[in-house]
Scaffold this motif. Structure first.
Motif: not given
Length: 133
Positions: A80-85, A106-108, A111-112, A114
């Motif tokens: 995905g695009t949301t950072p995976v924390t 943390s990286h989806g 996306g970019e 975090l």
């Protein structure tokens, strides 16, 4: 940063091996440890949900088994695009083996990333220094 690229590659390589038949949400984690080695782990689900492993927990186990003692940087990848924390439990697991200023990426992967510190992810935390040894 070359270290981040190496951590990203390791996290993505192990994420491809994740066992996530229930959530279909594969996660990879790669740790740079104090011994200069990279240790990676993926999530491993189980039909009885509480007995699964998060990717971060798997990577920490690999680090300890491989002889590393402390996390100096950690990279987590997921879809995905949301950072995976890291989840709350994994933030505490990381806290056991990392200083509060350690970078957690943390990286989806669509996306970019975090980039934060462990202290930003786990403010006012309780760590091993509060317990007698």
């Amino acid at each position: 940063m070359p270290t981040d690229q190496a951590l990203f590659k390791a996290a993505e390589a192990v994420r491809a091996k994740a066992y996530a038949p229930y959530s279909k949400f594969a996660v990879g984690a790669a740790i740079m440890a104090d011994d200069g080695k990279i240790y990676a782990g993926c999530n491993i689900e189980n039909a009885a949900y509480p007995v699964g492993n998060c990717a971060e927990a798997s990577a920490i186990a690999a680090m300890i088994a491989g002889g590393g003692k402390r996390i100096t940087r950690i990279y987590v990848t997921g879809p995905g695009t949301t950072p995976v924390t890291p989840c709350g439990a994994c933030r505490q697991r990381i806290r056991e083996f990392a200083d509060l200023n350690v970078t957690v990426i943390s990286h989806g992967v669509e996306g970019e990333p975090l980039i934060s510190t462990l202290e930003q992810l786990l403010p006012y935390s309780f760590g091993p220094e509060f317990l007698p040894r």
